[in-house]
Design an enzyme around this catalytic site. Sequence first.
Site, mmCIF file in Angstrom:
data_model
loop_
_atom_site.group_PDB
_atom_site.id
_atom_site.type_symbol
_atom_site.label_atom_id
_atom_site.label_comp_id
_atom_site.label_asym_id
_atom_site.label_seq_id
_atom_site.Cartn_x
_atom_site.Cartn_y
_atom_site.Cartn_z
ATOM 1 N N CYS A 1 -9.847 1.783 -8.497
ATOM 2 C CA CYS A 1 -9.088 2.160 -7.301
ATOM 3 C C CYS A 1 -9.135 0.974 -6.347
ATOM 4 O O CYS A 1 -10.109 0.234 -6.319
ATOM 5 C CB CYS A 1 -9.741 3.384 -6.656
ATOM 6 S SG CYS A 1 -8.933 3.943 -5.148
ATOM 7 N N ASP B 1 -2.238 5.635 -3.099
ATOM 8 C CA ASP B 1 -2.662 6.575 -2.062
ATOM 9 C C ASP B 1 -1.499 7.458 -1.625
ATOM 10 O O ASP B 1 -1.690 8.378 -0.838
ATOM 11 C CB ASP B 1 -3.227 5.819 -0.848
ATOM 12 C CG ASP B 1 -4.710 5.524 -1.018
ATOM 13 O OD1 ASP B 1 -5.336 6.094 -1.928
ATOM 14 O OD2 ASP B 1 -5.243 4.706 -0.238
ATOM 15 N N LYS C 1 -15.631 6.752 -9.283
ATOM 16 C CA LYS C 1 -14.396 6.153 -8.756
ATOM 17 C C LYS C 1 -14.822 4.872 -8.045
ATOM 18 O O LYS C 1 -15.577 4.923 -7.071
ATOM 19 C CB LYS C 1 -13.716 7.131 -7.788
ATOM 20 C CG LYS C 1 -12.451 6.585 -7.120
ATOM 21 C CD LYS C 1 -11.784 7.687 -6.300
ATOM 22 C CE LYS C 1 -10.676 7.186 -5.411
ATOM 23 N NZ LYS C 1 -10.177 8.247 -4.505
ATOM 24 N N TRP C 2 -14.356 3.745 -8.558
ATOM 25 C CA TRP C 2 -14.801 2.414 -8.085
ATOM 26 C C TRP C 2 -13.706 1.846 -7.188
ATOM 27 O O TRP C 2 -12.697 1.359 -7.677
ATOM 28 C CB TRP C 2 -15.048 1.518 -9.296
ATOM 29 C CG TRP C 2 -15.618 0.173 -9.004
ATOM 30 C CD1 TRP C 2 -15.024 -0.854 -8.342
ATOM 31 C CD2 TRP C 2 -16.911 -0.309 -9.402
ATOM 32 N NE1 TRP C 2 -15.854 -1.938 -8.296
ATOM 33 C CE2 TRP C 2 -17.019 -1.633 -8.940
ATOM 34 C CE3 TRP C 2 -17.991 0.248 -10.106
ATOM 35 C CZ2 TRP C 2 -18.162 -2.408 -9.159
ATOM 36 C CZ3 TRP C 2 -19.118 -0.537 -10.322
ATOM 37 C CH2 TRP C 2 -19.202 -1.843 -9.852
ATOM 38 N N ASP C 3 -13.934 1.909 -5.891
ATOM 39 C CA ASP C 3 -12.883 1.550 -4.928
ATOM 40 C C ASP C 3 -13.059 0.115 -4.430
ATOM 41 O O ASP C 3 -14.123 -0.506 -4.597
ATOM 42 C CB ASP C 3 -12.917 2.551 -3.761
ATOM 43 C CG ASP C 3 -11.546 2.789 -3.158
ATOM 44 O OD1 ASP C 3 -10.654 1.932 -3.325
ATOM 45 O OD2 ASP C 3 -11.358 3.829 -2.497
ATOM 46 N N TRP D 1 0.862 -1.175 0.000
ATOM 47 C CA TRP D 1 0.000 0.000 0.000
ATOM 48 C C TRP D 1 0.911 1.241 0.000
ATOM 49 O O TRP D 1 1.920 1.278 0.703
ATOM 50 C CB TRP D 1 -0.900 0.000 1.248
ATOM 51 C CG TRP D 1 -1.702 1.258 1.352
ATOM 52 C CD1 TRP D 1 -2.825 1.571 0.646
ATOM 53 C CD2 TRP D 1 -1.422 2.383 2.185
ATOM 54 N NE1 TRP D 1 -3.248 2.834 0.978
ATOM 55 C CE2 TRP D 1 -2.408 3.360 1.932
ATOM 56 C CE3 TRP D 1 -0.419 2.668 3.124
ATOM 57 C CZ2 TRP D 1 -2.433 4.596 2.577
ATOM 58 C CZ3 TRP D 1 -0.448 3.901 3.764
ATOM 59 C CH2 TRP D 1 -1.451 4.845 3.490
ATOM 60 N N ASP E 1 -15.383 9.300 -0.637
ATOM 61 C CA ASP E 1 -16.025 8.491 0.400
ATOM 62 C C ASP E 1 -16.763 9.363 1.425
ATOM 63 O O ASP E 1 -16.239 10.386 1.865
ATOM 64 C CB ASP E 1 -14.898 7.697 1.103
ATOM 65 C CG ASP E 1 -15.428 6.604 1.995
ATOM 66 O OD1 ASP E 1 -16.656 6.499 2.136
ATOM 67 O OD2 ASP E 1 -14.598 5.858 2.541
ATOM 68 N N ARG F 1 -10.594 -3.090 7.699
ATOM 69 C CA ARG F 1 -11.142 -1.725 7.656
ATOM 70 C C ARG F 1 -12.625 -1.751 8.052
ATOM 71 O O ARG F 1 -13.446 -1.094 7.451
ATOM 72 C CB ARG F 1 -10.976 -1.107 6.262
ATOM 73 C CG ARG F 1 -10.908 0.408 6.306
ATOM 74 C CD ARG F 1 -11.042 1.059 4.939
ATOM 75 N NE ARG F 1 -10.748 2.487 5.023
ATOM 76 C CZ ARG F 1 -11.149 3.392 4.152
ATOM 77 N NH1 ARG F 1 -11.863 3.048 3.113
ATOM 78 N NH2 ARG F 1 -10.836 4.652 4.289
ATOM 79 N N ASN G 1 -11.385 -1.745 -0.937
ATOM 80 C CA ASN G 1 -10.426 -1.431 0.120
ATOM 81 C C ASN G 1 -10.053 -2.568 1.054
ATOM 82 O O ASN G 1 -9.588 -2.319 2.174
ATOM 83 C CB ASN G 1 -10.937 -0.238 0.938
ATOM 84 C CG ASN G 1 -10.576 1.077 0.257
ATOM 85 O OD1 ASN G 1 -9.459 1.241 -0.226
ATOM 86 N ND2 ASN G 1 -11.515 1.998 0.189
HETATM 87 C C1 GLA Z 1 -9.101 4.458 -0.618
HETATM 88 C C2 GLA Z 1 -8.741 5.295 -1.819
HETATM 89 C C3 GLA Z 1 -8.680 6.737 -1.449
HETATM 90 C C4 GLA Z 1 -9.997 7.167 -0.866
HETATM 91 C C5 GLA Z 1 -10.339 6.294 0.326
HETATM 92 C C6 GLA Z 1 -11.734 6.581 0.835
HETATM 93 O O1 GLA Z 1 -8.076 4.390 0.291
HETATM 94 O O2 GLA Z 1 -7.555 4.886 -2.381
HETATM 95 O O3 GLA Z 1 -8.362 7.525 -2.565
HETATM 96 O O4 GLA Z 1 -10.991 7.079 -1.848
HETATM 97 O O5 GLA Z 1 -10.299 4.922 -0.024
HETATM 98 O O6 GLA Z 1 -12.080 5.794 1.909
#
Ligand code: GLA
Length: 733
Positions: free
Chosen positions: A533, A555, A483-485, A206, A374, A450, A487
Amino acid sequence: MLEKQLSQAITFKDNIFHLRSGGSSLLMQVTKSGYLAHLYYGHILPEGSYRMEAFTPPIGSASFAPNTPKEDELLSLSTALLEYPTYGTGDFRPSAIEATGKDGTAAVDLRYRSHKILSGKPPIPGLPATYAAESEADTLEILMEDAHTGLLVTLCYTAFRDCPVITRSVRAENQGDAPVVLERIYSCCADFPTSDYDLVHLWGSWAMERTIERTPLGHGGRRISSTRGSSGHFHNPFAALLGKEAGEETGEAFGFSLVYSGSFSIETEVDFLGQTRLLCGLNPDGFGWTLAPGERFDTPETVMVYSDTGLGGMSRCFHKLYMNHLIRGPWRDRDRPILINNWEATYFEFDEQKLLDIARAAAPLGIDMLVMDDGWFGHRNDDHSSLGDWYVHKGKLPRGLGELSDQLHALGMKMGIWFEPEMISPDSDLYRAHPDWALQIPGREISPARWQYVLDMSRKDVQDYLFERLSSILNSAKIEYVKWDFNRNLTEVGSALLPPERQKEVGHRYMLGLYSLLERLLTAFPELLLEGCSGGGGRFDPGMLYYSPQIWTSDDTDPIERLMIQAGTSVVYPPSTMSAHVSASPNHQTGRVNSLHTRGIVAMGGSFGYELDISTLSDEEKEEIARQVKEYRACAGIIRNGDYYRLISTPDVYAWETAAADRSTVLVSCCVIHTRVQQTLIVKLRGLDENAWYHDPESGNIYSGGMLMHAGLNLSALGLRDRDAVMIRLEKI
Ligand code: GLA
């Protein structure tokens, strides 16, 4: 087996297939007993010049080397170079396929049955893949059979005509009368007669994705892989074998890139003869796929690139291929909007007013779009809740998304929005209503990460729910970008809907479900620009690029860290795919102070944007931003379409170049990390027209192309200090 020549790029003569693709050749031979032996992969060989002995195994009768049937008395599968080696019948090296039949054994013995040569490139059902028109590529499909189980395996090869690219995928069909379980099924095997190569791959973590590592191959095995249910931050689904003498712009490189976003594996093995095998495809760990009689399974695609101009030549080939034959939709050929994202500006603490403050400050500077990150949904005020509840957070946006979007559009800005569709918070209405929708194994606790779980994307009802929710949000306001995240990674990979014998399919079924949802969404919203993302660049792979033409690179937004990350990413991925933002100084990840100028130049190495509270900046800073926006807009087309060169990548200095396809304009960027007092700084350019003259409108200097390439551009006089950067635009006269 004698088939007349059907196309120029692929021929079959004397049992030898010859695929020619751009500057590369791949040769293989059907042996007397029907095995598919590998003969050669590398620089193009002229047709008919191939005089190699039909098939010569290195030591067919060596000790402990089992021979194959009498027709091939010299062939031992344990030492031969093979196109698609199987498990359990004499090849003791890692195999490409292993499958359990009704007798419970896992051996496979594939023999040639027939082949077809087609123009163009058929799609792979349900999976992202490169595409080509009939005039651009030719495809060879070789049908192999394991007579014992009735397993049919089709090896698919597509040779692109104008570039040294051969893609590989495999189709398995069960024509037997009992289920066959695929325990491993790689997309491709590449056997090389020597081990005179270094392995190059992209490792990371990361905030430090895609670090280039080059190591010699040694005897035994090496594996670049992910078991995370995602390609991941830690290893990219890519590896290259580089000739020992090869470098950035010289020598041979063989690149392998997997068009897939889930768990993958790239294995290399050097055997006792010093031969090298490389396997690339789905990770066999935790994988299993039951093929009932009549069922079919398709592997993802591996893209093989051959370069005789080093790693740089390989990168440019991947860039062109992915720009023109992988990325789709209207955004493929458009300059991307220059955006401002509120994440590092506000994190979770924003409301409509704050977003509009940022937008009002950004719009006059020429910024095209505000992306709301977010925190806009459910009751999400931190990362502990609400994933899955894709309804507007009334506390933050009391007038709804429509009002925010109207206000933004009235300012002349587009609107983007953040989703993390594949996730579910335990604290969400969705989880309370559908606890079985999370990936889980009954009787085991779900491991949170998370504070969130992962949705079971293999389920159609989950996909339908997400399609309905996302569509409804996208229809509720004018939203041009998502933006399709993603995590976290997958744990306890089990699905409530599948029987025990199919649970090992869930990881791959998850990916098929995700791809299907993305396809459905893009079909419903064809103008939508998707940005991938995953905690930054944790799922930066060709599979995602098929749907999202750009991906949040990392990030870590510190420009100095980004130099290395962007250079590593550029090994496979075109600059336009790398989202890169100017963020605040001191940087939030590293605490490092960098000038706005340097932050701008580094972010201009990709798809450009901002991610800071622009409303609090001084007038001077705003003026500089307006200049940057103008400058980027003027060169966005070149950055998107041009040829990209990594000129210098050292701990002290990074320099890179983009040359317009017609060589009319060249952009050269350089950032000094560590100044060496009284040292010269010379940057040798690449890919120019040697006999042309180039003009630097800023300094008024004129240089010959030859001089810029061979003597170099001397930047010493600029006196660049620590973390200073410069971008020079040269115009052909
Ligand atoms: C991830 C993304 C960030 C942001 C956060 C929001 O870490 O990489 O750019 O969008 O989530 O929680």
